[in-house]
Design a protein around this motif. Structure first.
Motif, mmCIF file in Angstrom:
data_model
loop_
_atom_site.group_PDB
_atom_site.id
_atom_site.type_symbol
_atom_site.label_atom_id
_atom_site.label_comp_id
_atom_site.label_asym_id
_atom_site.label_seq_id
_atom_site.Cartn_x
_atom_site.Cartn_y
_atom_site.Cartn_z
ATOM 1 N N LEU A 1 0.835 -1.204 0.000
ATOM 2 C CA LEU A 1 0.000 0.000 0.000
ATOM 3 C C LEU A 1 0.864 1.246 0.000
ATOM 4 N N SER B 1 -6.239 1.063 -1.512
ATOM 5 C CA SER B 1 -7.342 0.635 -0.646
ATOM 6 C C SER B 1 -8.371 1.743 -0.487
ATOM 7 N N LEU C 1 -9.613 -3.587 -1.809
ATOM 8 C CA LEU C 1 -8.300 -3.434 -2.410
ATOM 9 C C LEU C 1 -8.406 -3.459 -3.929
ATOM 10 N N LEU D 1 -11.293 -6.983 1.492
ATOM 11 C CA LEU D 1 -10.083 -7.398 2.200
ATOM 12 C C LEU D 1 -10.115 -8.860 2.638
#
Length: 281
Positions: free
Chosen positions: A34, A41, A61, A91
């Motif tokens: 990330l 996200s 995501l 997720l």
């Protein structure tokens, strides 16, 4: 001092190679993806239930801007291998797909193998109990001990000085945070709220070079595949990419543990599917 070029998961492992904490290794790997904008996200509020309705937060995501042009290590490729096209995925479902390939123990063993191949530790198989059973003994190599020592020094420096730098040497604080990158999550005594507070205070400060800033050599950088870094620039703050997200990219992971706990298979089952991440099945 050479670059460590370590992800948070690798750094965490080298600090204690006997701690078989595959869940944390996975979590730190996901957070780093990330941070490097390989994955993106988004948290949404959704209503669940028919009679007794409740509003819950769910994390989704998707592929980040650097999904296709970032060099990844084997333990990171596993996460990207389950991303299909440009579709987003919730997720928990994402983690279930990971568990189809690797459970926590598998992931720990993969990372141990990686560090062995990198020359940072030795894995010695010993025969025990009248030569019937085998046991693996793990020991850091000289290079591994050096990396372990450098990581501890960097963390100690940040724990001791970062709050003061934010107030009195903001450029140096920004340099430290930019250079450590997602490895900041290993900084004892600094929770995510504190790091985000520092980041807010430093948002208008330019990065600055420091002769004594050995800490600039930590992060793996996540270089683009097409990058051609000049070796003479490798020790400067200019070599640290500006493409990264801020620590606010971790906001959505207040419930990360719940995401892992909600996906069955982490503590058993699963097993390597031969995705190619570790070079074999």
């Amino acid at each position: 001092m050479g670059r460590l070029e370590l992800t948070p998961a690798e750094s965490y492992l080298l600090l204690d190679i006997e701690s078989k904490d595959g869940k944390t290794l996975m979590k730190y790997s996901l957070i780093n993806l990330l941070y490097k904008n390989v994955l993106s996200s988004e948290v949404r509020e959704e209503t669940e239930g028919t009679v007794f309705k409740k509003v819950v937060k769910k994390t989704y995501l998707s592929r980040g801007d650097r999904f296709d042009d970032t060099e990844l290590k084997a333990h990171e490729k596993i996460f990207c291998s389950v991303m299909e096209d440009d579709n987003e995925i919730e997720l928990t479902e994402f983690i279930k797909k990971i568990f189809d390939q690797y459970n926590y123990d598998d992931y720990y063993e993969l990372m141990m193998k990686m560090q062995s191949q990198s020359g940072l530790l030795n894995i010695i198989e010993e025969r025990v109990f009248f030569n019937i059973f085998s046991k693996k003994r793990k020991k850091l190599t000289e290079r591994g001990e050096d990396a372990n020592s450098k990581i501890k020094d960097i963390l100690s420096t940040g724990k001791k000085n970062l709050p003061d730098w934010v107030l009195n040497e903001p450029a140096r604080a920004k340099a430290y945070m930019a250079a450590c990158g997602a490895n900041l999550i290993l900084l004892d005594g600094h929770d995510m709220g504190m790091l985000q507070s520092y980041e807010s205070k430093l948002k208008d400060i330019e990065k600055q070079k420091h002769d004594d800033s050995g800490f600039i050599f930590w992060g793996d950088g996540g270089n683009r595949i097409s990058d051609d870094m000049n070796l003479q620039d490798a020790g400067s703050m200019d070599s640290i990419s500006n493409d990264f997200n801020s620590v606010s990219a971790f906001d959505s992971f207040d419930g990360l543990d719940a995401g892992f706990d909600g996906a069955s298979g982490g503590d058993g089952g699963g097993g390597c599917s031969g995705c190619g991440g570790c070079g074999g099945g």
